[in-house]
Design a protein around this motif. Structure first.
Motif, mmCIF file in Angstrom:
data_model
loop_
_atom_site.group_PDB
_atom_site.id
_atom_site.type_symbol
_atom_site.label_atom_id
_atom_site.label_comp_id
_atom_site.label_asym_id
_atom_site.label_seq_id
_atom_site.Cartn_x
_atom_site.Cartn_y
_atom_site.Cartn_z
ATOM 1 N N LEU A 106 0.910 -1.398 0.077
ATOM 2 C CA LEU A 106 -0.026 -0.186 -0.006
ATOM 3 C C LEU A 106 0.922 1.352 -0.093
ATOM 4 N N ALA A 107 2.015 1.278 0.505
ATOM 5 C CA ALA A 107 2.802 2.504 0.457
ATOM 6 C C ALA A 107 3.363 2.859 -0.672
ATOM 7 N N PRO A 136 13.821 3.639 -1.713
ATOM 8 C CA PRO A 136 13.720 3.557 -3.057
ATOM 9 C C PRO A 136 12.393 4.625 -3.238
ATOM 10 N N LEU A 137 11.466 4.790 -2.568
ATOM 11 C CA LEU A 137 10.410 5.883 -2.779
ATOM 12 C C LEU A 137 10.699 7.279 -2.603
ATOM 13 N N SER A 138 11.559 7.188 -1.711
ATOM 14 C CA SER A 138 12.022 8.657 -1.701
ATOM 15 C C SER A 138 12.798 9.011 -2.702
ATOM 16 N N MET A 139 13.569 8.260 -3.087
ATOM 17 C CA MET A 139 14.313 8.309 -4.348
ATOM 18 C C MET A 139 13.523 8.941 -5.635
ATOM 19 N N MET A 140 12.316 8.339 -5.649
ATOM 20 C CA MET A 140 11.208 8.666 -6.668
ATOM 21 C C MET A 140 10.444 10.066 -6.445
ATOM 22 N N GLY A 141 10.875 10.659 -5.215
ATOM 23 C CA GLY A 141 10.362 11.958 -5.183
ATOM 24 C C GLY A 141 9.059 11.928 -4.128
ATOM 25 N N ALA A 142 8.841 10.640 -3.579
ATOM 26 C CA ALA A 142 7.883 10.689 -2.849
ATOM 27 C C ALA A 142 7.949 11.470 -1.463
ATOM 28 N N ILE A 144 7.570 11.096 2.282
ATOM 29 C CA ILE A 144 7.201 9.805 3.234
ATOM 30 C C ILE A 144 8.200 9.911 4.513
ATOM 31 N N GLU A 145 7.169 9.751 5.533
ATOM 32 C CA GLU A 145 7.955 9.943 6.892
ATOM 33 C C GLU A 145 7.668 8.791 7.761
ATOM 34 N N ALA A 146 8.438 8.316 8.524
ATOM 35 C CA ALA A 146 8.398 7.172 9.531
ATOM 36 C C ALA A 146 8.220 7.974 11.026
ATOM 37 N N ALA A 147 6.887 7.874 11.632
ATOM 38 C CA ALA A 147 6.523 8.470 12.542
ATOM 39 C C ALA A 147 6.530 7.677 13.753
ATOM 40 N N MET A 156 3.463 5.448 9.200
ATOM 41 C CA MET A 156 4.031 6.284 7.893
ATOM 42 C C MET A 156 2.967 7.137 7.602
ATOM 43 N N ILE A 157 3.526 8.409 7.137
ATOM 44 C CA ILE A 157 2.795 9.450 6.576
ATOM 45 C C ILE A 157 3.395 9.465 5.019
#
Length: 650
Positions: A106-107, A136-142, A144-147, A156-157
């Motif tokens: 889902l992420a 990898p999702l951050s590398m795609m420009g997403a 994303i934060e682990a809280a 995860m936000i």
């Protein structure tokens, strides 16, 4: 908090159909929700994990309709109305329960959305590492934060950017189907081609389900690529049984000399069946019967004959596709002779529990000799196991693995906190009860005239209920065929009786169906030829023939519960069974059915001969329920028969 108690069993003879595959069910709910159109999913896994994924898609605007459900759990058949890649912002946090697969997949979808969403889960899930997908999702420009309280863990936000994700090529540092799938799912929303390269083969359900929903992807060795901007097209699918759930019973049967177990319609994806390969390497007698490859996923039946296992070494390249089955394979190692070596499996440390530590702790508590390593363990088999009180550590696979161990341990083994079993295997306790306390064998008797449909109904019922199916008509046909081979006229009663003493007639079971050999020969299709049809009623009317075959028909019940069809099953063969059906149809309909089969039976003559013979005539047995199939489809007749049998207490 529930506990399950088990005591050792001396034998195991069962037919089991495990629930739908967990990995495929997660992916099916997501892809059907993203698709354009309506997808019907059959044999969906109604576990807590998969229900969380289904509800997650519902919170994103995806509607679904339940067609069938497993009582006490959730839907097994449903229609999902896809959103054609256009999801809605959720009103609340999305709860993934205990499912790492659900959260990571889902992420990949939510990281690409213009709205913000939060993925959370239970205490166990919030302790598992999510950095492996965040990178990898951050590398795609997403965004994303682990809280979570622990670094790199849920909640995860995700999402909330108006910018479209950028395609990347990602060299995965570890072999993980979940990481691969998260990146590829995000790639569907990105520009251009997104690709991953995995260091070793992992389960390929995502690639297969992409193809099923008409998503073009490229597979070149360990590199998988997908172009963004594609819209999945709705496509019905059947989900086979989960081989990870089947693994518990495979080990139980394989390690028990004399056991015979059949697991029906289980997934046999080449990237998932390493557990079968390892058990065969350990000496297990396992037969694989392929059935189909519906929805791109191969499945079939597994038959296991129990024996003595030998320890083996799990190879490094096998570990990624065995990660869920290693706990129960460790139990197999304790039950085997020799050494079982499991290394290169440090991923086990970050599953629902630290599965290296929990497996070692529980095996030692049961008396096994185990050495623990950072990345695995070595088990010296052959020591008798003894009962113990064990913790599941809130881990469904640990719970089930040591319940299986308890079936071999002296005394009463108790496994605590077993509610988590429902995250992957709803109905496990029902199947455990079937193994531990098998019911006395019973017979379902189905009688009826020629061409009434009773043979087809009996076969379908046997398949549904996992029973042996016996076609007694084939037994009489075998005697009629033998009389032709011996040159004896059907009217020569004395000659036929004398022949019975000369022929070697053997009745057995193969693939849960009856087989009849005459002098070592299976006549097969020859039993349906006109020459046999024309004399079988006369042969069946001979009292000595009927006495011989009725005795053999009753003997079948020693092999297991069965569905038996014929003309005197409820009245003569099993008069005391409460499960009696009489399948009928009009003469006109029956004649048309025979003609459609290319056969030349004169059904009115057969009816007269069968009903008027002195020995065991065709009658509606006392207590039998009549089903007139004249205006019914086979499916309708089978459904009616199932309803009647349930009303009779089956």
């Amino acid at each position: 908090m529930s506990s399950i108690k088990v005591t050792p069993i001396k034998s195991l003879n069962a037919v089991i159909e495990v629930p739908g595959d967990k990995s495929i069910s997660h992916r099916a709910a997501i892809m059907a929700g993203l698709a354009d159109g309506v997808t019907q999913i059959d044999n969906y896994l109604p576990s807590e994990d998969c229900l969380c994924t289904l509800e997650a898609m519902a919170s994103l605007g995806v509607q679904y309709e339940v067609l069938e459900r497993l009582e006490g759990y959730g839907p097994t058949s449903l229609r999902i109305y896809g959103q054609a890649m256009q999801l809605n912002a959720p009103d609340v946090e999305i709860d993934c329960g205990n499912s790492g697969t659900g959260m990571r997949l889902l992420a990949g979808v939510l990281a690409a959305q213009p709205f913000q969403s939060t993925l959370t889960g239970d205490e166990s899930l919030q302790s598992r590492p999510m950095g492996r997908i965040m990178t990898p999702l951050s590398m795609m420009g997403a965004r994303i934060e682990a809280a979570g309280e622990k670094e790199g863990c849920a909640p995860m936000i995700l999402g909330g950017s108006a910018e479209r994700l950028q395609a990347i090529h990602y060299d995965m540092p570890m072999a993980s189907a979940q990481v691969k799938s998260a990146v590829l799912l995000a790639g569907l929303f990105a520009e251009y081609e997104t690709s991953v390269r995995q260091p070793a083969e992992t389960r390929d359900h995502t690639e297969r389900i992409f193809d099923h929903f008409q998503i073009d992807s490229t597979i070149d060795g360990h590199r998988i690529a997908v172009h963004g901007g594609q819209i999945p097209m709705a496509n019905d699918l059947y989900i086979p049984g989960d081989i990870s759930s089947a693994a518990f019973w495979l080990v139980a049967a394989a390690a028990m000399p004399g056991a015979e177990l059949k697991i029906k319609k289980v997934g046999l994806n080449p990237t998932r069946k390493a557990v079968v390969d390892v058990l065969i390497r350990m000496g297990a007698d396992i037969r694989v019967d392929m059935i189909s490859e519906d929805s791109g996923e191969p499945y079939g039946d597994l038959t296991v004959i129990g024996g003595t296992l030998q320890g083996t070494e799990i190879l490094p390249e096998e570990v990624p596709n065995l990660i869920d089955e290693i706990p129960v394979l460790a139990v197999a190692g304790a039950l085997a002779e020799g050494r079982m070596v499991i290394r290169n499996a440090s991923e086990l440390r970050v599953k629902e529990s630290d599965r290296i530590s929990t497996v070692v702790t529980n095996l030692r508590a049961m008396g096994a000799e185990v050495e623990e390593f950072d990345d695995g363990m070595e088990i010296t088999g052959g020591r008798p196991l003894h009962a113990a009180e064990l913790e599941s550590y809130d881990d469904h696979r640990i719970a089930m693995s040591f319940i299986i161990a308890g079936l071999f341990a002296e005394g009463e083994t108790v496994v605590h906190n077993t509610d988590f079993i429902n995250t992957s295997y709803p109905g496990f306790q029902h199947d455990l009860e079937k193994v531990m306390n098998p019911k006395p064998h019973f017979a379902i008797a189905i009688d009826g005239p020629a061409a009434s449909g009773k043979s087809t109904v009996a076969r379908r019922l046997a398949e549904k209920l996992g029973l042996i199916m016996i076609n007694t008509g084939a037994m009489y046909r075998a005697i009629a065929w033998a009389s032709i081979q011996h040159g004896i006229d059907a009217s020569d009663t004395e000659g036929v009786i004398a022949m019975l003493d000369r022929i070697d007639l053997r009745c057995g079971v193969r693939d849960r169906g009856s087989i009849i050999l005459v002098d070592g020969v299976d006549a097969g299709d020859a039993l349906r030829e006109d020459a046999v049809n024309s004399r079988v009623s006369a042969i069946a009317a001979i009292p000595e023939v009927r006495r011989l075959l009725v005795e053999k028909q009753r003997d079948y019940l020693e092999l297991g519960s069965l569905v038996m069809e014929g003309r005197d099953i409820g009245s003569v063969v099993f008069p005391d069974t409460p499960y009696k059906l009489y399948v009928d149809a009009s003469e006109e309909v029956r004649l048309a059915r025979r003609s459609a089969e290319g056969l030349a039976d004169v059904v009115s003559q057969r009816d007269k001969e069968d009903s008027s013979r002195k020995t065991s005539p065709l009658v509606v047995a006392e207590g039998a329920t009549v089903i007139d199939s004249s205006e019914m489809t086979i499916e309708e007749v089978v459904d009616e028969a199932m309803s009647i049998l349930k009303s009779k207490g089956l």
